[in-house]
Design a protein around this motif. Sequence first.
Motif, PDB file in Angstrom:
ATOM      1  N   MET A   1       0.847  -1.192   0.000  1.00  0.00           N
ATOM      2  CA  MET A   1       0.000   0.000   0.000  1.00  0.00           C
ATOM      3  C   MET A   1       0.889   1.251   0.000  1.00  0.00           C
ATOM      4  O   MET A   1       1.794   1.370   0.808  1.00  0.00           O
ATOM      5  CB  MET A   1      -0.902   0.011   1.236  1.00  0.00           C
ATOM      6  N   PRO A   2       0.638   2.202  -0.915  1.00  0.00           N
ATOM      7  CA  PRO A   2       1.387   3.455  -0.862  1.00  0.00           C
ATOM      8  C   PRO A   2       1.141   4.177   0.460  1.00  0.00           C
ATOM      9  O   PRO A   2      -0.001   4.307   0.901  1.00  0.00           O
ATOM     10  CB  PRO A   2       0.830   4.249  -2.044  1.00  0.00           C
ATOM     11  N   GLU A   3       2.225   4.628   1.080  1.00  0.00           N
ATOM     12  CA  GLU A   3       2.132   5.324   2.357  1.00  0.00           C
ATOM     13  C   GLU A   3       2.637   6.755   2.190  1.00  0.00           C
ATOM     14  O   GLU A   3       2.865   7.209   1.067  1.00  0.00           O
ATOM     15  CB  GLU A   3       2.908   4.547   3.421  1.00  0.00           C
ATOM     16  N   LEU A   4       2.803   7.439   3.298  1.00  0.00           N
ATOM     17  CA  LEU A   4       3.149   8.856   3.270  1.00  0.00           C
ATOM     18  C   LEU A   4       4.272   9.190   2.291  1.00  0.00           C
ATOM     19  O   LEU A   4       4.106  10.096   1.454  1.00  0.00           O
ATOM     20  CB  LEU A   4       3.493   9.319   4.696  1.00  0.00           C
ATOM     21  N   PRO A   5       5.433   8.527   2.326  1.00  0.00           N
ATOM     22  CA  PRO A   5       6.512   8.930   1.411  1.00  0.00           C
ATOM     23  C   PRO A   5       6.155   8.779  -0.066  1.00  0.00           C
ATOM     24  O   PRO A   5       6.477   9.658  -0.877  1.00  0.00           O
ATOM     25  CB  PRO A   5       7.663   7.994   1.803  1.00  0.00           C
ATOM     26  N   GLU A   6       5.500   7.670  -0.429  1.00  0.00           N
ATOM     27  CA  GLU A   6       5.172   7.464  -1.836  1.00  0.00           C
ATOM     28  C   GLU A   6       4.091   8.434  -2.310  1.00  0.00           C
ATOM     29  O   GLU A   6       4.172   8.958  -3.428  1.00  0.00           O
ATOM     30  CB  GLU A   6       4.699   6.021  -2.074  1.00  0.00           C
ATOM     31  N   VAL A   7       3.087   8.685  -1.471  1.00  0.00           N
ATOM     32  CA  VAL A   7       2.030   9.620  -1.867  1.00  0.00           C
ATOM     33  C   VAL A   7       2.593  11.039  -1.975  1.00  0.00           C
ATOM     34  O   VAL A   7       2.236  11.797  -2.876  1.00  0.00           O
ATOM     35  CB  VAL A   7       0.847   9.557  -0.883  1.00  0.00           C
ATOM     36  N   GLU A   8       3.501  11.395  -1.074  1.00  0.00           N
ATOM     37  CA  GLU A   8       4.156  12.702  -1.164  1.00  0.00           C
ATOM     38  C   GLU A   8       4.944  12.811  -2.468  1.00  0.00           C
ATOM     39  O   GLU A   8       4.940  13.855  -3.136  1.00  0.00           O
ATOM     40  CB  GLU A   8       5.087  12.907   0.032  1.00  0.00           C
ATOM     41  N   ALA A   9       5.634  11.727  -2.844  1.00  0.00           N
ATOM     42  CA  ALA A   9       6.404  11.735  -4.086  1.00  0.00           C
ATOM     43  C   ALA A   9       5.488  11.819  -5.308  1.00  0.00           C
ATOM     44  O   ALA A   9       5.820  12.491  -6.296  1.00  0.00           O
ATOM     45  CB  ALA A   9       7.281  10.485  -4.164  1.00  0.00           C
ATOM     46  N   LEU A  10       4.339  11.138  -5.267  1.00  0.00           N
ATOM     47  CA  LEU A  10       3.391  11.230  -6.379  1.00  0.00           C
ATOM     48  C   LEU A  10       2.835  12.649  -6.505  1.00  0.00           C
ATOM     49  O   LEU A  10       2.684  13.173  -7.619  1.00  0.00           O
ATOM     50  CB  LEU A  10       2.249  10.232  -6.178  1.00  0.00           C
ATOM     51  N   ALA A  11       2.539  13.287  -5.381  1.00  0.00           N
ATOM     52  CA  ALA A  11       2.069  14.677  -5.424  1.00  0.00           C
ATOM     53  C   ALA A  11       3.140  15.575  -6.024  1.00  0.00           C
ATOM     54  O   ALA A  11       2.848  16.460  -6.842  1.00  0.00           O
ATOM     55  CB  ALA A  11       1.693  15.145  -4.018  1.00  0.00           C
ATOM     56  N   HIS A  12       4.390  15.355  -5.623  1.00  0.00           N
ATOM     57  CA  HIS A  12       5.496  16.139  -6.179  1.00  0.00           C
ATOM     58  C   HIS A  12       5.606  15.918  -7.690  1.00  0.00           C
ATOM     59  O   HIS A  12       5.809  16.878  -8.460  1.00  0.00           O
ATOM     60  CB  HIS A  12       6.795  15.740  -5.486  1.00  0.00           C
ATOM     61  N   HIS A  13       5.476  14.662  -8.117  1.00  0.00           N
ATOM     62  CA  HIS A  13       5.550  14.349  -9.546  1.00  0.00           C
ATOM     63  C   HIS A  13       4.457  15.082 -10.319  1.00  0.00           C
ATOM     64  O   HIS A  13       4.722  15.640 -11.409  1.00  0.00           O
ATOM     65  CB  HIS A  13       5.407  12.842  -9.738  1.00  0.00           C
ATOM     66  N   LEU A  14       3.259  15.107  -9.780  1.00  0.00           N
ATOM     67  CA  LEU A  14       2.168  15.808 -10.455  1.00  0.00           C
ATOM     68  C   LEU A  14       2.399  17.312 -10.476  1.00  0.00           C
ATOM     69  O   LEU A  14       2.070  17.989 -11.457  1.00  0.00           O
ATOM     70  CB  LEU A  14       0.835  15.477  -9.785  1.00  0.00           C
TER      71      LEU A  14
END
Length: 291
Positions: A1-14
């Motif tokens: 499951m994506p957690e805080l670090p991965e979701v933060e990185a996805l937001a940054h990518h967007l």
Amino acid sequence: MPELPEVEALAHHLREHAIYRPIARIDVASMSAVKTFDPPVSGLHGRVVTGAARYGKFLSVEFGDRPDEPLHLITHLSRAGWLRWHDSAAATPPKPGRGPLALRVHLDTVGGPGFDLTEQGTQKRLAVYLVPDPQQVPGIARLGPDALALTRDEFASLLTGRTERLKTLIVEQQVIAGIGNAYSDEILHTARLSPYATAGRLTAEQVDGLYAAMRSVLTDAVERSVGQGAAELKGEKRSGLRVHARAGLPCPVCGDTVREVSFASKSFQYCPGCQTGGKPLADRRLSRLVR
């Protein structure tokens, strides 16, 4: 499951790739994934992406191009969901119910750049919401303070008087937002604490160690993840884990064998040498818990 670090990185990518681009079309391939109907997702056509943000483990794509009508496309990726960026995509709308695709966003032009929300497996739990205010999403409204926003004293206050085991408490999103199964294993290993330690019985020194571990594990993971392409994030997460999903392998700190405790639908990993004084915790599927 994506957690805080991965979701933060996805937001940054967007924020790096989607900002100021208009929505050309949105294709919904899984109606069950869309949890809101007013406004409809088709109402985003022509709207311009103005930001991306994270709320715990929720990812939000923001549309503030009309200040009087802000909208947020919010996703909870759940256990097997993911965001996949594409530079081009098929212009033909996908057939509903075929494959892992749940929703496709075309930016600039149909068939151009954008992203897909996908979910592998048979348990479809990915959720998408389109709302004027993120607090209208029930899961966001219930979130506790973000794990990286807590001070040491606020963290200690959250633990005071709690009777839950640490493993249970720190993944409870209404208590602390952003931590899931993988990073809770890593945090407890770094803090050298048993997953079954009672939260409210920690000494001040143990609280200090747990808080420092939470900060360091999550901060390090965010720093490793931000700037990675969405396709590389899963591999980056796995490469940074020391005990989670490493049952049977040697602990990189003490050399003891990493153990696992399994439940009906989940499991966690820990190191007896680092966390339980060398005493293994029995797998509850096979025997009673060794306390």
